[in-house]
Design a protein around this motif. Structure first.
Motif, PDB file in Angstrom:
ATOM      1  N   ALA A  56      -2.722  -1.478  12.491  1.00 58.50           N
ATOM      2  CA  ALA A  56      -2.691  -0.946  11.125  1.00 58.50           C
ATOM      3  C   ALA A  56      -3.831  -1.514  10.295  1.00 58.50           C
ATOM      4  N   LEU A  57      -4.111  -2.800  10.446  1.00 54.35           N
ATOM      5  CA  LEU A  57      -5.199  -3.428   9.697  1.00 54.35           C
ATOM      6  C   LEU A  57      -6.559  -2.864  10.115  1.00 54.35           C
ATOM      7  N   LEU A  58      -6.790  -2.760  11.407  1.00 55.46           N
ATOM      8  CA  LEU A  58      -8.062  -2.217  11.891  1.00 55.46           C
ATOM      9  C   LEU A  58      -8.261  -0.781  11.428  1.00 55.46           C
ATOM     10  N   ALA A  59      -7.195  -0.003  11.461  1.00 57.07           N
ATOM     11  CA  ALA A  59      -7.282   1.403  11.066  1.00 57.07           C
ATOM     12  C   ALA A  59      -7.614   1.568   9.590  1.00 57.07           C
ATOM     13  N   ASN A  60      -7.379   0.508   8.805  1.00 53.58           N
ATOM     14  CA  ASN A  60      -7.644   0.572   7.371  1.00 53.58           C
ATOM     15  C   ASN A  60      -8.845  -0.262   6.954  1.00 53.58           C
ATOM     16  N   GLY A  61      -9.703  -0.572   7.903  1.00 54.52           N
ATOM     17  CA  GLY A  61     -10.973  -1.196   7.580  1.00 54.52           C
ATOM     18  C   GLY A  61     -10.971  -2.702   7.490  1.00 54.52           C
ATOM     19  N   ILE A  62      -9.851  -3.354   7.824  1.00 55.80           N
ATOM     20  CA  ILE A  62      -9.805  -4.819   7.842  1.00 55.80           C
ATOM     21  C   ILE A  62     -10.234  -5.268   9.238  1.00 55.80           C
ATOM     22  N   GLY A  63     -11.492  -5.609   9.389  1.00 61.58           N
ATOM     23  CA  GLY A  63     -12.019  -5.924  10.712  1.00 61.58           C
ATOM     24  C   GLY A  63     -11.913  -7.385  11.089  1.00 61.58           C
ATOM     25  N   GLU A  64     -11.688  -8.259  10.099  1.00 62.32           N
ATOM     26  CA  GLU A  64     -11.576  -9.688  10.381  1.00 62.32           C
ATOM     27  C   GLU A  64     -10.127 -10.110  10.194  1.00 62.32           C
ATOM     28  N   ILE A  65      -9.520 -10.586  11.256  1.00 66.39           N
ATOM     29  CA  ILE A  65      -8.099 -10.919  11.255  1.00 66.39           C
ATOM     30  C   ILE A  65      -7.918 -12.324  11.819  1.00 66.39           C
ATOM     31  N   LEU A 131       1.207   2.736   4.103  1.00 69.62           N
ATOM     32  CA  LEU A 131       1.408   1.660   3.141  1.00 69.62           C
ATOM     33  C   LEU A 131       0.102   0.999   2.692  1.00 69.62           C
ATOM     34  N   LEU A 132      -0.784   0.709   3.616  1.00 73.91           N
ATOM     35  CA  LEU A 132      -1.973  -0.078   3.289  1.00 73.91           C
ATOM     36  C   LEU A 132      -3.011   0.628   2.414  1.00 73.91           C
ATOM     37  N   PRO A 133      -3.278   1.922   2.594  1.00 71.12           N
ATOM     38  CA  PRO A 133      -4.375   2.524   1.816  1.00 71.12           C
ATOM     39  C   PRO A 133      -4.258   2.327   0.309  1.00 71.12           C
ATOM     40  N   GLY A 134      -3.078   2.531  -0.251  1.00 77.95           N
ATOM     41  CA  GLY A 134      -2.912   2.353  -1.694  1.00 77.95           C
ATOM     42  C   GLY A 134      -3.138   0.921  -2.127  1.00 77.95           C
ATOM     43  N   LEU A 135      -2.565  -0.030  -1.380  1.00 74.72           N
ATOM     44  CA  LEU A 135      -2.719  -1.449  -1.716  1.00 74.72           C
ATOM     45  C   LEU A 135      -4.178  -1.873  -1.669  1.00 74.72           C
ATOM     46  N   LEU A 136      -4.916  -1.396  -0.685  1.00 72.64           N
ATOM     47  CA  LEU A 136      -6.300  -1.830  -0.504  1.00 72.64           C
ATOM     48  C   LEU A 136      -7.226  -1.314  -1.597  1.00 72.64           C
ATOM     49  N   HIS A 137      -6.788  -0.298  -2.328  1.00 72.86           N
ATOM     50  CA  HIS A 137      -7.628   0.248  -3.388  1.00 72.86           C
ATOM     51  C   HIS A 137      -6.996   0.071  -4.767  1.00 72.86           C
TER      52      HIS A 137
END
Length: 276
Positions: A56-65, A131-137
């Motif tokens: 889910a994180l990778l799919a939303n552009g969070i590449g560093e985990i 869930l993540l797209p809204g939070l990230l923006h």
């Protein structure tokens, strides 16, 4: 998509630099399933909990985990090496205190990763694709605490009291029914300022030996008292926290669907089945 197969995600200056996943514990309330397997590796609809989170994180552009692991860390390392061998920015930190400390110690282990805006995710919280797209923006405060609502809250819920405009007043399992407006789902977004405030509080907190058994949300509650925390509603989005066997069964139902790849695209070669 770009050449790596990742979706192009619009990232402003305040986009989180990384995600930190707290996965050090064994999950004793799920025994015997966790006797030799950390909770984060339990399968949900055919895929380990931590893989659902990472995908889910990778799919939303969070590449560093950054993953903070402890119990059976070798198995976590093996899973990451096998499944994400092409993702050099997925790293694991070891929390040697997992047997004697709560998750504030895991935050202390990862404190040097909190130099810029980031996401903090409990290792037992599953997130749906919506869930993540809204939070990230959306960043309405230095710290945005993801919350959801329901008619009644039980003893184990991390309860949240809200003020005007969703400003968080308190976070505690001990809030009374009259004080409780929502629950924390185990996901927080920090701005750069929020990261600094939280990091400094974590460093200061563990100078006191009695705080070794504390939850990091006690720090979030203290920062809320300074007006630094807003609630971000995820009502209607798919998520699940896994503490007990019945939570695992609920997660199976909610997340039984076609598996997605790291770019969030359905894999047509594998349909995940709910165990009977």
């Amino acid at each position: 998509m770009n050449d790596s197969g990742m979706k192009m995600i619009e990232q402003g200056d305040d986009f989180p630099a990384r995600a930190i996943i707290l996965s050090a514990g064994q999950g004793r309330r799920l025994l015997p399933l966790t006797e030799n397997t950390p909770k984060c590796l339990l399968p949900v609809a055919g895929k380990p909990v931590i893989a659902w989170q990472i995908d889910a994180l990778l799919a939303n552009g969070i590449g560093e985990i950054v993953i903070v692991a402890g119990f059976q860390i070798g198995k976590v390392e093996a899973l990451i090496a096998e499944r994400y061998h092409d993702q050099a920015n997925i790293r694991i930190l070891f929390n040697p205190f997992y047997e004697v400390a709560d998750n504030l110690a895991s935050c202390w282990i990862a404190r040097n990763e909190m130099q810029a805006g980031f996401l903090l995710l409990n290792g037992d919280t599953l997130l749906g694709d919506d869930l993540l797209p809204g939070l990230l923006h959306t960043q309405t405060a230095p710290i945005n605490l993801c919350i959801d609502f329901k008619a009644e809250f039980d003893q184990d819920d991390m309860k949240v009291q809200l003020g005007p405009q969703n400003q968080v007043r308190q976070v505690s399992k001990k809030l009374s029914a009259g004080e409780t407006d929502a629950e924390s789902i185990g996901l927080i977004r920090f701005s750069e300022e929020g990261a600094r405030l939280f990091r400094e509080a974590v460093e200061q907190g563990l100078r006191e030996p009695e705080k070794l058994g504390s939850w990091y949300l006690a720090i979030i509650s203290a920062l809320a008292g300074q007006g630094m925390v807003n609630g971000y509603s995820v009502a209607g989005s798919r998520w699940c926290e896994i503490d007990f066997i019945q939570d695992l069964q609920k997660a199976e139902k909610h997340f039984a669907c076609k598996e997605t790849d790291a770019a969030g695209q359905p894999r047509s070669d594998q349909l995940l089945r709910v165990p009977g």
